[in-house]
Write an enzyme that holds these catalytic residues in place. Structure first.
Site, PDB file in Angstrom:
ATOM      1  N   MET A   1       0.851  -1.194   0.000  1.00 28.60           N
ATOM      2  CA  MET A   1       0.000   0.000   0.000  1.00 28.60           C
ATOM      3  C   MET A   1       0.881   1.237   0.000  1.00 28.60           C
ATOM      4  O   MET A   1       1.905   1.257   0.674  1.00 28.60           O
ATOM      5  CB  MET A   1      -0.871  -0.020   1.263  1.00 28.60           C
ATOM      6  CG  MET A   1      -1.750   1.210   1.422  1.00 28.60           C
ATOM      7  SD  MET A   1      -2.830   1.090   2.888  1.00 28.60           S
ATOM      8  CE  MET A   1      -1.683   1.625   4.173  1.00 28.60           C
TER       9      MET A   1
ATOM     10  N   ASP B   1      -0.032   5.753  -0.978  1.00 32.49           N
ATOM     11  CA  ASP B   1      -0.860   6.919  -0.623  1.00 32.49           C
ATOM     12  C   ASP B   1      -2.329   6.631  -0.313  1.00 32.49           C
ATOM     13  O   ASP B   1      -2.977   5.864  -1.022  1.00 32.49           O
ATOM     14  CB  ASP B   1      -0.910   7.918  -1.793  1.00 32.49           C
ATOM     15  CG  ASP B   1       0.403   8.117  -2.474  1.00 32.49           C
ATOM     16  OD1 ASP B   1       1.430   7.683  -1.955  1.00 32.49           O
ATOM     17  OD2 ASP B   1       0.384   8.709  -3.566  1.00 32.49           O
TER      18      ASP B   1
ATOM     19  N   GLN C   1      -3.594   3.587  -2.691  1.00 29.44           N
ATOM     20  CA  GLN C   1      -2.754   3.016  -3.732  1.00 29.44           C
ATOM     21  C   GLN C   1      -2.408   1.591  -3.321  1.00 29.44           C
ATOM     22  O   GLN C   1      -1.847   1.364  -2.247  1.00 29.44           O
ATOM     23  CB  GLN C   1      -1.473   3.850  -3.876  1.00 29.44           C
ATOM     24  CG  GLN C   1      -1.679   5.132  -4.628  1.00 29.44           C
ATOM     25  CD  GLN C   1      -2.036   4.872  -6.076  1.00 29.44           C
ATOM     26  OE1 GLN C   1      -1.180   4.538  -6.883  1.00 29.44           O
ATOM     27  NE2 GLN C   1      -3.308   5.004  -6.408  1.00 29.44           N
TER      28      GLN C   1
ATOM     29  N   SER D   1      -2.798   8.070  -7.768  1.00 31.99           N
ATOM     30  CA  SER D   1      -3.498   8.764  -6.684  1.00 31.99           C
ATOM     31  C   SER D   1      -4.514   9.775  -7.177  1.00 31.99           C
ATOM     32  O   SER D   1      -4.414  10.304  -8.285  1.00 31.99           O
ATOM     33  CB  SER D   1      -2.483   9.452  -5.771  1.00 31.99           C
ATOM     34  OG  SER D   1      -1.871   8.477  -4.974  1.00 31.99           O
TER      35      SER D   1
END
Ligand code: FRU
Length: 503
Positions: A20, A22, A38, A80
């Site tokens: 993982m 952002d 993310q 993102s």
């Protein structure tokens, strides 16, 4: 996901498996926090980016949801971005709804030879409050040939939408406006401010209350947060912020100062929840690009990275210090378990053995009052130390009240533990100092320790730090030790166990 690993945070969000980075698309609607992120569900390093999804009613206790956005085509990844609630159906996607969700994000294209292709801005919409999305059939909504144009954050301004988005390697932010989230018009650029690093990433624009000394809201200002990496002062990635005015098309700063959200290394790309206007609640990625793809949770437990705790933000203005963004811990009550200790002492020591606390996570408050500033010596300290009796590792933090950079966190516990000495970037500069001024009569410290994460809030959040650490054996003992404080000083200590999100 298996959340039982010894390094797995229990009151912070981390993904079930995989990698993982952002936080994305954060919004709050009908009592539910939605967190997207993310996500590489198939690997332990960045790549193959999706949007993972989790929900929470209290900001701490998370429930994993199905992946919300999948790569729409081969060699196109979902980077993102943000999400909004389209209450008035400006987009036309929601004829009979006032709870439609539109996500706005970057599609990162890669060429067949693996080189970077264009980054464009695209949207997707959800009829079920963010659980499932459909891609808009006329993406992108902002086209581009640049491979460095990303991370749109959209807010509501008057009757319009406003977007900040990074021209990453030009050190510029573009501000765009739109009536409907589909047609976007460029309005202005904000360029070359603050720390540049190698690139600008993940800008956020948010309205924040300004509070006076009594905590009364007296004004509102905008805050622009901006992440940079690599090239942070402590190495790797960091997030800075600017305070200013925003008129719907232009952002102007109140002063020229560059300020960081955190005085340690592990807080990046924070985002503010859409839909909490007047109450600026943020959450960041608790890691650093310098070593995030090597941390031992990957090999040992099959996951990498967690988010910070949620934080409430507001601004203050002191005559000498100027503007400060206060980063308060979001109401911790929902996760407080049992009170393990409360004690008030002068010089002395409080020790709590928390080996019986199943979550291995604690909340600690230490309030130091009645300091006779004139009588402080260079030995006047309050130390907060966590230990593993089994391995003799420790995580240390505390105040040197007599010094110039009086607060420190030392995660140098890895020294000598070759089996998890995973990167030289992790242990260099592993003592963080804060530059707050010690010469006041009282200090407040709040801390959450959560297996492999430590978050500290000083002076009610005027200073905050997020620190990762990876002990070979759980830390199960905490010592608070006050030494050489002038007469009259009192240290009140409260230690609580925390309830696990995942139990
Ligand atoms: C920041 C970042 C963003 C990008 C995303 C890709 O950490 O590099 O700029 O959108 O990660 O995962």
């Amino acid at each position: 996901g298996n959340y039982t690993g010894a390094l797995r945070p229990q009151v912070h969000y981390s993904p079930p498996v995989g990698f993982m980075n952002d936080p994305n698309g954060m919004f709050y609607l009908n009592g539910v926090f939605h967190l997207y992120y993310q996500y590489n569900p198939t690997g332990l390093t960045a790549g193959n980016q999706h949007w993972g999804h989790a929900t929470s009613v209290d900001g701490y206790t998370w429930e994993n949801q199905a992946i919300a956005l999948f790569p729409p085509a081969e060699r196109v990844y979902v980077f993102s971005g943000s999400a909004v609630v389209d209450v008035n159906n400006t987009s036309g996607f929601f004829p009979d709804q006032d709870n439609g969700i539109v996500a706005i994000f970057t599609l990162a294209h890669y060429n067949e030879d693996g080189s970077d292709g264009p980054q464009t801005q695209a949207i997707a919409y959800s009829h079920d409050e963010g659980y499932t999305f459909r891609y808009y059939d006329q993406n992108p909504v902002i086209n581009s040939t640049s491979s460095q144009f990303r991370d749109p954050k959209v807010i509501r301004y008057g009757d319009s939408w406003a977007m900040v988005v990074a021209y990453s390697q030009e050190f510029a932010l573009g501000i765009f406006t739109s009536p409907d989230l589909k047609e976007w018009t460029w309005a202005s650029n904000f360029t070359h401010h603050g720390l540049l690093g190698a690139q600008y990433e993940c800008p956020n624009l948010v309205k924040m209350p300004v509070r006076d000394q009594d905590g009364v809201t007296v004004d509102e200002k905008y805050v622009l947060t901006l992440s940079v990496q690599p090239g942070a002062p402590l190495g790797g990635s960091t997030t800075q912020y600017f305070m200013g005015n925003f008129n719907g098309t232009h952002f102007s700063t109140l002063d020229a100062a560059t300020r960081l959200t955190d005085f340690a290394k592990d807080n990046y790309a924070a985002q503010f929840f859409y839909g909490m206007e007047g109450n600026a609640v943020s959450l960041g990625w608790a890691s650093n690009w310098q070593y995030t793809q090597q941390v031992p949770t990957g090999n040992l437990e099959g996951w990498r990275s967690a988010m910070t705790l949620p934080r409430v933000n507001y601004l203050t203005k002191a005559p000498r210090i100027g503007w400060t963004m206060v980063d308060e811990i979001y109401d911790p009550k929902p996760i407080l378990g049992e009170s393990l200790k409360t004690e008030t002492m002068g010089n002395g020591r409080v020790t709590v053995d928390y080996s019986e606390v199943e979550s291995n996570a604690l909340y600690i408050e230490a309030n130091v009052t009645g300091i006779n500033v004139a009588k402080l010596t260079s030995f006047s300290t309050v130390n907060l130390t966590f230990k593993s009796p089994a391995s003799d590792e420790s995580l240390r933090s505390g105040f040197y009240f007599g010094g110039d950079s009086p607060f420190f966190v030392d995660r140098g516990l890895l020294r000598g533990f070759d089996n998890i000495f995973f990167t030289d970037k992790f242990s260099v500069a592993d003592v963080y100092y804060d530059s707050l001024t010690p010469k006041t009569a009282s200090w407040r410290m709040q801390a959450v320790i959560d297996r492999s994460m430590y978050e500290v809030f000083l002076d009610g959040g005027r200073h905050a730090a997020t620190v990762l650490f990876y002990p070979t054996h759980p830390l199960t003992r905490v010592d608070v030790a006050a030494q050489d404080l002038p007469e009259g000083a009192q240290v009140s200590v409260a230690v609580w166990s925390l309830k696990s999100t995942w139990a």
